[in-house]
Design a protein around this motif. Structure first.
Motif, PDB file in Angstrom:
ATOM      1  N   VAL A 130       0.834  -1.207   0.000  1.00  9.85           N
ATOM      2  CA  VAL A 130       0.000   0.000   0.000  1.00  9.85           C
ATOM      3  C   VAL A 130       0.865   1.252   0.000  1.00  9.85           C
ATOM      4  O   VAL A 130       0.588   2.223  -0.722  1.00  9.85           O
ATOM      5  CB  VAL A 130      -0.967  -0.014   1.201  1.00  9.85           C
ATOM      6  CG1 VAL A 130      -1.681   1.324   1.336  1.00  9.85           C
ATOM      7  CG2 VAL A 130      -1.981  -1.140   1.045  1.00  9.85           C
ATOM      8  N   ALA A 131       1.941   1.254   0.783  1.00 13.59           N
ATOM      9  CA  ALA A 131       2.825   2.421   0.829  1.00 13.59           C
ATOM     10  C   ALA A 131       3.463   2.675  -0.532  1.00 13.59           C
ATOM     11  O   ALA A 131       3.545   3.826  -0.992  1.00 13.59           O
ATOM     12  CB  ALA A 131       3.900   2.226   1.893  1.00 13.59           C
ATOM     13  N   ALA A 132       3.922   1.607  -1.195  1.00 11.44           N
ATOM     14  CA  ALA A 132       4.538   1.759  -2.521  1.00 11.44           C
ATOM     15  C   ALA A 132       3.511   2.210  -3.551  1.00 11.44           C
ATOM     16  O   ALA A 132       3.819   3.015  -4.440  1.00 11.44           O
ATOM     17  CB  ALA A 132       5.180   0.439  -2.950  1.00 11.44           C
ATOM     18  N   ARG A 133       2.311   1.698  -3.442  1.00  5.67           N
ATOM     19  CA  ARG A 133       1.244   2.106  -4.365  1.00  5.67           C
ATOM     20  C   ARG A 133       0.898   3.580  -4.202  1.00  5.67           C
ATOM     21  O   ARG A 133       0.710   4.309  -5.184  1.00  5.67           O
ATOM     22  CB  ARG A 133      -0.022   1.268  -4.105  1.00  5.67           C
ATOM     23  CG  ARG A 133      -1.207   1.578  -5.011  1.00  5.67           C
ATOM     24  CD  ARG A 133      -2.508   1.052  -4.410  1.00  5.67           C
ATOM     25  NE  ARG A 133      -2.866   1.789  -3.204  1.00  5.67           N
ATOM     26  CZ  ARG A 133      -3.806   1.397  -2.334  1.00  5.67           C
ATOM     27  NH1 ARG A 133      -4.442   0.254  -2.525  1.00  5.67           N
ATOM     28  NH2 ARG A 133      -4.084   2.129  -1.274  1.00  5.67           N
ATOM     29  N   ASP A 134       0.855   4.045  -2.954  1.00  5.95           N
ATOM     30  CA  ASP A 134       0.390   5.411  -2.684  1.00  5.95           C
ATOM     31  C   ASP A 134       1.455   6.475  -2.948  1.00  5.95           C
ATOM     32  O   ASP A 134       1.113   7.594  -3.341  1.00  5.95           O
ATOM     33  CB  ASP A 134      -0.077   5.526  -1.230  1.00  5.95           C
ATOM     34  CG  ASP A 134      -1.373   4.746  -0.983  1.00  5.95           C
ATOM     35  OD1 ASP A 134      -2.017   4.343  -1.970  1.00  5.95           O
ATOM     36  OD2 ASP A 134      -1.715   4.551   0.197  1.00  5.95           O
ATOM     37  N   ALA A 135       2.737   6.149  -2.721  1.00 11.30           N
ATOM     38  CA  ALA A 135       3.757   7.201  -2.790  1.00 11.30           C
ATOM     39  C   ALA A 135       5.050   6.767  -3.476  1.00 11.30           C
ATOM     40  O   ALA A 135       6.064   7.427  -3.335  1.00 11.30           O
ATOM     41  CB  ALA A 135       4.062   7.718  -1.384  1.00 11.30           C
ATOM     42  N   ASN A 180      12.711  -9.905  10.500  1.00 12.73           N
ATOM     43  CA  ASN A 180      13.556 -10.880   9.787  1.00 12.73           C
ATOM     44  C   ASN A 180      12.947 -11.347   8.468  1.00 12.73           C
ATOM     45  O   ASN A 180      13.118 -12.499   8.062  1.00 12.73           O
ATOM     46  CB  ASN A 180      13.874 -12.094  10.683  1.00 12.73           C
ATOM     47  CG  ASN A 180      14.696 -11.726  11.896  1.00 12.73           C
ATOM     48  OD1 ASN A 180      15.667 -10.980  11.793  1.00 12.73           O
ATOM     49  ND2 ASN A 180      14.295 -12.220  13.051  1.00 12.73           N
ATOM     50  N   MET A 181      12.242 -10.466   7.790  1.00 11.60           N
ATOM     51  CA  MET A 181      11.685 -10.793   6.485  1.00 11.60           C
ATOM     52  C   MET A 181      12.792 -10.717   5.424  1.00 11.60           C
ATOM     53  O   MET A 181      13.538  -9.744   5.390  1.00 11.60           O
ATOM     54  CB  MET A 181      10.550  -9.824   6.123  1.00 11.60           C
ATOM     55  CG  MET A 181       9.839 -10.183   4.824  1.00 11.60           C
ATOM     56  SD  MET A 181       8.584  -8.951   4.365  1.00 11.60           S
ATOM     57  CE  MET A 181       7.432  -9.131   5.730  1.00 11.60           C
ATOM     58  N   PRO A 182      12.893 -11.721   4.554  1.00  9.30           N
ATOM     59  CA  PRO A 182      13.911 -11.680   3.497  1.00  9.30           C
ATOM     60  C   PRO A 182      13.725 -10.472   2.576  1.00  9.30           C
ATOM     61  O   PRO A 182      12.597 -10.062   2.289  1.00  9.30           O
ATOM     62  CB  PRO A 182      13.669 -12.989   2.732  1.00  9.30           C
ATOM     63  CG  PRO A 182      12.992 -13.886   3.714  1.00  9.30           C
ATOM     64  CD  PRO A 182      12.148 -12.991   4.564  1.00  9.30           C
ATOM     65  N   LYS A 183      14.852  -9.944   2.123  1.00  7.79           N
ATOM     66  CA  LYS A 183      14.804  -8.758   1.269  1.00  7.79           C
ATOM     67  C   LYS A 183      14.016  -9.009  -0.011  1.00  7.79           C
ATOM     68  O   LYS A 183      13.317  -8.111  -0.503  1.00  7.79           O
ATOM     69  CB  LYS A 183      16.221  -8.302   0.927  1.00  7.79           C
ATOM     70  CG  LYS A 183      16.276  -6.963   0.197  1.00  7.79           C
ATOM     71  CD  LYS A 183      17.705  -6.500  -0.009  1.00  7.79           C
ATOM     72  CE  LYS A 183      17.745  -5.154  -0.737  1.00  7.79           C
ATOM     73  NZ  LYS A 183      19.146  -4.691  -0.942  1.00  7.79           N
ATOM     74  N   ASP A 184      14.085 -10.223  -0.549  1.00  8.24           N
ATOM     75  CA  ASP A 184      13.336 -10.536  -1.770  1.00  8.24           C
ATOM     76  C   ASP A 184      11.840 -10.365  -1.564  1.00  8.24           C
ATOM     77  O   ASP A 184      11.134  -9.896  -2.464  1.00  8.24           O
ATOM     78  CB  ASP A 184      13.632 -11.972  -2.226  1.00  8.24           C
ATOM     79  CG  ASP A 184      15.007 -12.116  -2.868  1.00  8.24           C
ATOM     80  OD1 ASP A 184      15.640 -11.066  -3.141  1.00  8.24           O
ATOM     81  OD2 ASP A 184      15.449 -13.259  -3.084  1.00  8.24           O
ATOM     82  N   ASN A 185      11.344 -10.754  -0.394  1.00  2.00           N
ATOM     83  CA  ASN A 185       9.912 -10.579  -0.094  1.00  2.00           C
ATOM     84  C   ASN A 185       9.542  -9.105  -0.078  1.00  2.00           C
ATOM     85  O   ASN A 185       8.480  -8.706  -0.581  1.00  2.00           O
ATOM     86  CB  ASN A 185       9.574 -11.200   1.266  1.00  2.00           C
ATOM     87  CG  ASN A 185       9.762 -12.700   1.289  1.00  2.00           C
ATOM     88  OD1 ASN A 185      10.752 -13.221   0.781  1.00  2.00           O
ATOM     89  ND2 ASN A 185       8.822 -13.410   1.896  1.00  2.00           N
ATOM     90  N   ILE A 245       7.066  -4.326  -2.863  1.00  7.02           N
ATOM     91  CA  ILE A 245       7.203  -2.972  -3.416  1.00  7.02           C
ATOM     92  C   ILE A 245       6.854  -2.971  -4.901  1.00  7.02           C
ATOM     93  O   ILE A 245       6.108  -2.107  -5.382  1.00  7.02           O
ATOM     94  CB  ILE A 245       8.640  -2.448  -3.206  1.00  7.02           C
ATOM     95  CG1 ILE A 245       8.907  -2.207  -1.717  1.00  7.02           C
ATOM     96  CG2 ILE A 245       8.862  -1.161  -3.993  1.00  7.02           C
ATOM     97  CD1 ILE A 245      10.349  -1.846  -1.403  1.00  7.02           C
ATOM     98  N   GLN A 246       7.370  -3.954  -5.626  1.00  4.57           N
ATOM     99  CA  GLN A 246       7.100  -4.030  -7.064  1.00  4.57           C
ATOM    100  C   GLN A 246       5.612  -4.224  -7.335  1.00  4.57           C
ATOM    101  O   GLN A 246       5.054  -3.615  -8.257  1.00  4.57           O
ATOM    102  CB  GLN A 246       7.896  -5.190  -7.679  1.00  4.57           C
ATOM    103  CG  GLN A 246       7.781  -5.281  -9.192  1.00  4.57           C
ATOM    104  CD  GLN A 246       8.665  -6.383  -9.751  1.00  4.57           C
ATOM    105  OE1 GLN A 246       9.064  -7.299  -9.029  1.00  4.57           O
ATOM    106  NE2 GLN A 246       8.966  -6.295 -11.037  1.00  4.57           N
ATOM    107  N   ARG A 247       4.976  -5.060  -6.534  1.00  9.04           N
ATOM    108  CA  ARG A 247       3.548  -5.303  -6.721  1.00  9.04           C
ATOM    109  C   ARG A 247       2.743  -4.031  -6.487  1.00  9.04           C
ATOM    110  O   ARG A 247       1.805  -3.720  -7.228  1.00  9.04           O
ATOM    111  CB  ARG A 247       3.078  -6.404  -5.767  1.00  9.04           C
ATOM    112  CG  ARG A 247       1.619  -6.792  -5.964  1.00  9.04           C
ATOM    113  CD  ARG A 247       1.301  -8.119  -5.299  1.00  9.04           C
ATOM    114  NE  ARG A 247       1.496  -8.077  -3.854  1.00  9.04           N
ATOM    115  CZ  ARG A 247       2.467  -8.729  -3.210  1.00  9.04           C
ATOM    116  NH1 ARG A 247       3.349  -9.452  -3.879  1.00  9.04           N
ATOM    117  NH2 ARG A 247       2.556  -8.651  -1.898  1.00  9.04           N
ATOM    118  N   GLY A 248       3.130  -3.272  -5.446  1.00 18.24           N
ATOM    119  CA  GLY A 248       2.402  -2.043  -5.152  1.00 18.24           C
ATOM    120  C   GLY A 248       2.663  -0.951  -6.177  1.00 18.24           C
ATOM    121  O   GLY A 248       1.734  -0.351  -6.722  1.00 18.24           O
ATOM    122  N   ALA A 249       3.939  -0.711  -6.478  1.00 17.13           N
ATOM    123  CA  ALA A 249       4.299   0.380  -7.391  1.00 17.13           C
ATOM    124  C   ALA A 249       3.927   0.059  -8.827  1.00 17.13           C
ATOM    125  O   ALA A 249       3.621   0.961  -9.629  1.00 17.13           O
ATOM    126  CB  ALA A 249       5.792   0.657  -7.291  1.00 17.13           C
TER     127      ALA A 249
END
Length: 243
Positions: free
Chosen positions: A34-39, A60-65, A70-74
């Motif tokens: 949502v953050a990537a989609r909005d801004a 501890n979320m992997p960077k790929d996730n 981000i890609q999905r939102g933006a």
């Protein structure tokens, strides 16, 4: 009062977060999307995304996730239309509760929040009924035994508003929300790792609960946190150490 140890409450909260890591990841991914989609996808130009990224790293979320979210939102790959909603209410013993949600179905969310509160001795309030009891701020909580002088030095050099140490030795640093990322980076570079940190709604006055009241209040919080649409739950209740 030994039963209302702030340190015990911090440890209990951290333990619950660790136990719910799988569900926590799902909620953080939604927040990132949502953050990537909005801004936009650049964390340096998108404070909400920067905060969500920090939250993901802390969990501890992997960077790929993170990058996929981000890609999905933006990139417009997320067809859901989530909106941010905050509900206010009361738990056990008049303790205040704030429930921050990201939802694509407002009616479903308010129904679930209302039901959870009312079933266990609380109630949903009107907008503005309890939010004045909290302050929006960055918060860092350091374990007893941490170097108060070192924390104080970094905090004051990087824009903290306040540094307080309680009777147990827990050190709390607060700052303006916009200063949180700068301060977090400064603490990390100085080798000072907080037990808990984030941009939060900090209770201005606390309500102490014991025994059955504490257990009932903890159950309300756990159930609210377990709802799919709920991102964060804040309360001014301090509960005793009963499990």
């Amino acid at each position: 009062m030994a039963g209302h140890s702030k340190w015990a409450n911090i440890q209990h909260r951290k333990g619950r977060q660790d136990a719910k890591r799988g569900k926590l990841w799902t909620k953080i991914i939604r927040e990132i999307t949502v953050a990537a989609r909005d801004a936009g996808p650049d964390p340096s130009a998108n404070p909400a995304l920067r905060l969500a990224w920090d939250k993901a790293t802390a969990a501890n979320m992997p960077k790929d996730n993170i990058l996929r979210a981000i890609q999905r939102g933006a990139g417009g790959g997320d067809d859901s239309h989530y909106e941010e909603i905050r509900y206010e209410g009361y738990g056990v013993g008049g303790a205040a509760v704030l429930v921050d949600c990201l939802t694509d179905n407002r009616q479903r969310t308010v129904s679930e929040v209302r039901h959870t509160l009312s079933k266990h001795g609380g109630n949903l309030g009107q907008d503005g009924s309890v939010v004045f009891m909290f302050k929006h701020c960055g918060q860092f909580m350091f374990a007893p035994g941490s170097s108060e002088d070192a924390i104080m030095e970094v905090a004051l050099e990087h824009g903290a508003d306040d540094v307080q140490t309680d009777d147990e030795g827990v050190i709390e640093v607060t700052c303006e929300p916009g200063q949180y990322t700068t301060l977090k980076k400064a603490f990390t570079e100085a080798g000072l790792e907080p037990e808990l940190d984030g941009v939060v709604m900090k209770a201005l006055n606390e309500v102490e609960l014991e025994g059955e009241d504490a257990e009932r209040m903890q159950k309300i919080i756990d159930l609210l946190e377990g709802l799919d649409d709920v991102q964060e739950v804040y309360t001014n209740a301090i509960m005793d150490e009963a499990e």
